[in-house]
Design an enzyme around this catalytic site. Structure first.
Site, PDB file in Angstrom:
ATOM      1  N   GLU A 220      67.846  67.791  54.781  1.00 38.08           N
ATOM      2  CA  GLU A 220      67.352  68.484  53.584  1.00 38.08           C
ATOM      3  C   GLU A 220      68.222  68.156  52.368  1.00 38.08           C
ATOM      4  O   GLU A 220      67.729  67.846  51.286  1.00 38.08           O
ATOM      5  CB  GLU A 220      67.371  70.000  53.799  1.00 38.08           C
ATOM      6  CG  GLU A 220      66.468  70.508  54.900  1.00 38.08           C
ATOM      7  CD  GLU A 220      67.150  70.557  56.271  1.00 38.08           C
ATOM      8  OE1 GLU A 220      67.943  69.656  56.609  1.00 38.08           O
ATOM      9  OE2 GLU A 220      66.865  71.516  57.008  1.00 38.08           O
TER      10      GLU A 220
ATOM     11  N   ASN B   6      69.335  63.313  58.511  1.00 35.96           N
ATOM     12  CA  ASN B   6      70.725  63.732  58.728  1.00 35.96           C
ATOM     13  C   ASN B   6      71.592  62.507  59.016  1.00 35.96           C
ATOM     14  O   ASN B   6      71.157  61.529  59.648  1.00 35.96           O
ATOM     15  CB  ASN B   6      70.840  64.801  59.815  1.00 35.96           C
ATOM     16  CG  ASN B   6      70.309  64.390  61.160  1.00 35.96           C
ATOM     17  OD1 ASN B   6      69.329  63.656  61.256  1.00 35.96           O
ATOM     18  ND2 ASN B   6      70.951  64.863  62.211  1.00 35.96           N
TER      19      ASN B   6
ATOM     20  N   CYS C  44      72.994  67.187  56.209  1.00 34.39           N
ATOM     21  CA  CYS C  44      71.683  67.472  56.800  1.00 34.39           C
ATOM     22  C   CYS C  44      70.591  66.690  56.052  1.00 34.39           C
ATOM     23  O   CYS C  44      70.770  66.292  54.898  1.00 34.39           O
ATOM     24  CB  CYS C  44      71.357  68.953  56.690  1.00 34.39           C
ATOM     25  SG  CYS C  44      72.438  70.034  57.630  1.00 34.39           S
TER      26      CYS C  44
HETATM   27  N1  THU Z   1      70.599  69.368  60.790  1.00 36.07           N
HETATM   28  C1  THU Z   1      69.784  69.000  59.766  1.00 36.07           C
HETATM   29  O1  THU Z   1      69.810  67.849  59.308  1.00 36.07           O
HETATM   30  N2  THU Z   1      68.926  69.926  59.268  1.00 36.07           N
HETATM   31  C2  THU Z   1      68.738  71.174  59.791  1.00 36.07           C
HETATM   32  O2  THU Z   1      67.887  71.902  59.309  1.00 36.07           O
HETATM   33  C3  THU Z   1      69.565  71.621  60.918  1.00 36.07           C
HETATM   34  C4  THU Z   1      70.655  70.711  61.337  1.00 36.07           C
HETATM   35  C5  THU Z   1      71.462  68.343  61.375  1.00 36.07           C
HETATM   36  C6  THU Z   1      72.946  68.459  61.127  1.00 36.07           C
HETATM   37  C7  THU Z   1      73.505  67.701  62.317  1.00 36.07           C
HETATM   38  O3  THU Z   1      73.499  66.319  62.021  1.00 36.07           O
HETATM   39  C8  THU Z   1      72.507  67.938  63.428  1.00 36.07           C
HETATM   40  O4  THU Z   1      71.315  68.371  62.783  1.00 36.07           O
HETATM   41  C9  THU Z   1      72.942  68.975  64.446  1.00 36.07           C
HETATM   42  O5  THU Z   1      73.345  70.131  63.830  1.00 36.07           O
END
Ligand code: THU
Length: 130
Positions: free
Chosen positions: A55, A42, A53
Site C-alpha cells: 500500500e 511489498n 508494504c
Molecule cells: N504487508 C503488506 O504489504 N500489506 C499489508 O496490508 C500487510 C502486510 C507485507 C509486509 C511484509 O512484507 C509482509 O506483508 C508480511 O507482513
C-alpha cells in the site's frame, strides 16, 4: 475504472512482490480521482524492519509523481482471509489519500469494501498541526 478491474490490477501487482523473508506476497492498485493507476508491492530487506508494504509503495509512487486526489485502493494477497492493511499503512493512506474506498481481497478474489475512515477512525492528520 471499476472496482473489478482495479482488483485485477492489485492481483497483477502482487506478482512483483519481493518478500524473501516472509514469503507473504501483497499487491496494491491505487486509483486517482482522474482514473490514473499506481501499482505497488511489498518489498522486504535483510534488515527486516525496513520492509515497505504494498500500500505504501503505491501511495508514495503516486505522491512522488504529483498526484494529490484519490478514489480507491485495492489490496490483494494469497491469504484466505481478506487482507487487512497494517496500522502504519492506514495512517499513510488516511493522511495522504483521504477518505478513499479500501477494497480488501481474499485469495478467491472476493471483495470487502470499507471507507478509510472506518478502518482508521479519529485519525491524526494535517488539521491537528494547525
Ligand atoms: N504487508 C503488506 O504489504 N500489506 C499489508 O496490508 C500487510 C502486510 C507485507 C509486509 C511484509 O512484507 C509482509 O506483508 C508480511 O507482513
Amino acid at each position: 475504472m471499476d472496482y473489478d478491474k482495479l482488483s485485477q490490477k492489485a492481483i497483477e501487482a502482487k506478482k512483483l512482490a519481493f518478500p524473501p523473508y516472509s514469503n507473504f506476497r501483497v499487491g496494491a492498485a491505487l486509483l486517482t480521482a482522474d482514473d490514473k493507476l499506481y501499482l505497488g508491492c511489498n518489498i522486504e530487506t535483510s534488515s527486516y524492519s525496513l520492509t515497505i508494504c504494498a500500500e505504501r509503495t503505491a501511495v508514495f509512487k503516486a505522491i512522488s509523481e504529483g498526484e494529490r486526489k484519490f478514489k480507491a485502493i485495492a489490496i490483494a494477497s494469497d491469504a484466505e482471509d481478506f487482507i487487512s492493511p497494517c496500522g502504519a499503512c492506514r495512517q499513510v493512506m488516511s493522511d495522504l489519500c483521504g477518505d478513499i474506498d479500501v477494497i480488501m481481497l481474499n485469495s478467491k478474489g472476493e471483495k470487502r469494501i470499507e471507507k478509510m475512515s472506518t478502518l482508521l477512525p479519529y485519525a491524526f492528520s494535517d488539521k491537528d498541526l494547525k
